[in-house]
Write a protein that holds these residues in place. Structure first.
Motif, PDB file in Angstrom:
ATOM      1  N   GLN A  50     -87.285 -42.159 -15.910  1.00  0.00           N
ATOM      2  CA  GLN A  50     -87.821 -41.462 -14.738  1.00  0.00           C
ATOM      3  C   GLN A  50     -88.243 -42.440 -13.650  1.00  0.00           C
ATOM      4  O   GLN A  50     -88.361 -43.643 -13.883  1.00  0.00           O
ATOM      5  CB  GLN A  50     -89.038 -40.619 -15.143  1.00  0.00           C
ATOM      6  CG  GLN A  50     -88.763 -39.597 -16.220  1.00  0.00           C
ATOM      7  CD  GLN A  50     -87.850 -38.490 -15.742  1.00  0.00           C
ATOM      8  OE1 GLN A  50     -88.042 -37.900 -14.692  1.00  0.00           O
ATOM      9  NE2 GLN A  50     -86.816 -38.205 -16.531  1.00  0.00           N
ATOM     10  N   GLY A  51     -88.477 -41.896 -12.471  1.00  0.00           N
ATOM     11  CA  GLY A  51     -89.054 -42.705 -11.415  1.00  0.00           C
ATOM     12  C   GLY A  51     -90.553 -42.827 -11.593  1.00  0.00           C
ATOM     13  O   GLY A  51     -91.097 -42.450 -12.632  1.00  0.00           O
ATOM     14  N   LEU A  52     -91.214 -43.354 -10.603  1.00  0.00           N
ATOM     15  CA  LEU A  52     -92.655 -43.560 -10.676  1.00  0.00           C
ATOM     16  C   LEU A  52     -93.399 -42.386 -10.056  1.00  0.00           C
ATOM     17  O   LEU A  52     -92.998 -41.868  -9.013  1.00  0.00           O
ATOM     18  CB  LEU A  52     -93.050 -44.842  -9.940  1.00  0.00           C
ATOM     19  CG  LEU A  52     -92.816 -46.164 -10.667  1.00  0.00           C
ATOM     20  CD1 LEU A  52     -91.353 -46.510 -10.735  1.00  0.00           C
ATOM     21  CD2 LEU A  52     -93.590 -47.278 -10.007  1.00  0.00           C
ATOM     22  N   GLN A  53     -94.493 -42.000 -10.715  1.00  0.00           N
ATOM     23  CA  GLN A  53     -95.343 -40.925 -10.204  1.00  0.00           C
ATOM     24  C   GLN A  53     -96.708 -41.501  -9.863  1.00  0.00           C
ATOM     25  O   GLN A  53     -97.313 -42.216 -10.666  1.00  0.00           O
ATOM     26  CB  GLN A  53     -95.484 -39.818 -11.250  1.00  0.00           C
ATOM     27  CG  GLN A  53     -96.335 -38.644 -10.777  1.00  0.00           C
ATOM     28  CD  GLN A  53     -96.543 -37.602 -11.858  1.00  0.00           C
ATOM     29  OE1 GLN A  53     -96.408 -37.860 -13.051  1.00  0.00           O
ATOM     30  NE2 GLN A  53     -96.886 -36.385 -11.444  1.00  0.00           N
ATOM     31  N   ASP A  87     -99.405 -39.032 -22.664  1.00  0.00           N
ATOM     32  CA  ASP A  87     -99.732 -40.143 -21.755  1.00  0.00           C
ATOM     33  C   ASP A  87     -98.931 -41.404 -22.076  1.00  0.00           C
ATOM     34  O   ASP A  87     -98.967 -42.373 -21.303  1.00  0.00           O
ATOM     35  CB  ASP A  87    -101.228 -40.472 -21.827  1.00  0.00           C
ATOM     36  CG  ASP A  87    -102.096 -39.362 -21.284  1.00  0.00           C
ATOM     37  OD1 ASP A  87    -103.191 -39.132 -21.837  1.00  0.00           O
ATOM     38  OD2 ASP A  87    -101.676 -38.708 -20.299  1.00  0.00           O
ATOM     39  N   ALA A  88     -98.219 -41.418 -23.179  1.00  0.00           N
ATOM     40  CA  ALA A  88     -97.399 -42.583 -23.533  1.00  0.00           C
ATOM     41  C   ALA A  88     -96.356 -42.804 -22.439  1.00  0.00           C
ATOM     42  O   ALA A  88     -95.551 -41.911 -22.143  1.00  0.00           O
ATOM     43  CB  ALA A  88     -96.724 -42.369 -24.876  1.00  0.00           C
ATOM     44  N   ALA A  89     -96.392 -43.986 -21.843  1.00  0.00           N
ATOM     45  CA  ALA A  89     -95.521 -44.286 -20.695  1.00  0.00           C
ATOM     46  C   ALA A  89     -95.785 -45.719 -20.259  1.00  0.00           C
ATOM     47  O   ALA A  89     -96.567 -46.451 -20.871  1.00  0.00           O
ATOM     48  CB  ALA A  89     -95.799 -43.318 -19.541  1.00  0.00           C
ATOM     49  N   THR A 142     -97.261 -51.081 -21.076  1.00  0.00           N
ATOM     50  CA  THR A 142     -96.691 -50.003 -21.871  1.00  0.00           C
ATOM     51  C   THR A 142     -97.776 -49.421 -22.762  1.00  0.00           C
ATOM     52  O   THR A 142     -98.406 -50.151 -23.536  1.00  0.00           O
ATOM     53  CB  THR A 142     -95.530 -50.512 -22.738  1.00  0.00           C
ATOM     54  OG1 THR A 142     -94.532 -51.070 -21.893  1.00  0.00           O
ATOM     55  CG2 THR A 142     -94.932 -49.367 -23.544  1.00  0.00           C
ATOM     56  N   LEU A 143     -97.993 -48.134 -22.646  1.00  0.00           N
ATOM     57  CA  LEU A 143     -98.991 -47.451 -23.460  1.00  0.00           C
ATOM     58  C   LEU A 143     -98.310 -46.675 -24.577  1.00  0.00           C
ATOM     59  O   LEU A 143     -97.441 -45.834 -24.323  1.00  0.00           O
ATOM     60  CB  LEU A 143     -99.819 -46.493 -22.615  1.00  0.00           C
ATOM     61  CG  LEU A 143    -100.795 -45.601 -23.396  1.00  0.00           C
ATOM     62  CD1 LEU A 143    -101.866 -46.448 -24.082  1.00  0.00           C
ATOM     63  CD2 LEU A 143    -101.435 -44.563 -22.483  1.00  0.00           C
TER      64      LEU A 143
END
Lengths: 115, 112
Positions: free
Chosen positions: A42-45, A85-87, A110-111
């Motif tokens: 995905q892109g950034l949010q 929330d892992a991202a 990285t979470l």
């Protein structure tokens, strides 16, 4: 020159635990600070931004960040982490509040969330 | 409300070739910025377009060029591709007057 350092490349927390992601910036004047999240493919949010005023900023998805000028930090926090929330999380700094198109990003954290 | 759209999603090219990536900004936005994100790195600013002109540029060689059209959409062109150009290319749009960036999902470019 502006720069952003995210000291933690990878962080693992248990679901429901609290979270703090660190961000340090280097910039001579008042920085304009952002936190973005990127899920795989995905892109950034945008999670939240700080331009001026209250140093504690509230964002989406229950995140908040605190600007500490004396420590050149803008750490991201969440009281209770969810598996979703892992991202990858990116801190960024901008020089010009009237033009937020040019940002300097950190390397990212990285979470991983354990069930 | 359509967000930022980029095409293609994936692309494989050979060293020395040229590539064109496309971006349509979020509805109502007039400014487009391009970023390169190498694997395991944060995005790096390439350049920004507003009113069909390049307004700011990051530390990228002239092989990287762009264009913005009257409808605010934009293209990123890269000539003489190198293996090191392999990356995720992100397009972001915004309003000129201090609005946050909205990112597309990117184009994954692989140079072999």
């Amino acid at each position: 020159a502006q720069s952003v350092t995210q000291p933690d490349i990878h962080i693992t927390v248990s679901e429901g635990a609290s979270l703090e992601l660190r961000c340090n910036y280097s910039y001579g004047a008042t920085p304009y600070l952002f936190w973005y999240v990127q899920s795989p493919g995905q892109g950034l949010q945008l999670l939240l931004k700080y331009f001026s005023g209250d140093t504690l900023v509230q964002g989406i998805k229950g995140f908040e960040a605190e600007f500490k000028r004396s420590q050149s930090s803008f750490n991201l926090r969440k009281p209770s982490v969810h598996w979703s929330d892992a991202a990858e999380y990116f801190c960024a700094v901008g020089a010009d509040p009237s033009n937020t198109g040019k940002l300097i990003f950190g390397q990212g954290t990285t979470l991983q969330v354990k069930p | 409300d359509a967000g930022v759209t980029q095409s293609p999603t994936h692309l494989i090219k050979t060293r020395g070739q040229q590539v064109t990536l496309r971006c349509s900004p979020k509805s109502g936005h007039d400014t487009v910025s391009w970023y390169q994100q190498a694997l395991g790195q944060g995005p790096q600013f390439i350049f920004q377009y507003y009113e069909e002109e390049e307004r700011q540029r990051g530390n990228f060689p002239d092989r990287f060029s762009g264009h913005q059209f009257p409808n605010y959409s934009s293209e990123l062109n890269v000539n003489a591709l190198l293996l090191g150009d392999s990356a995720l290319y992100l397009c972001a749009s915004s309003l000129r007057n201090n609005s946050p960036l909205h990112f597309g999902n990117g184009t994954r470019l692989t140079v072999t």
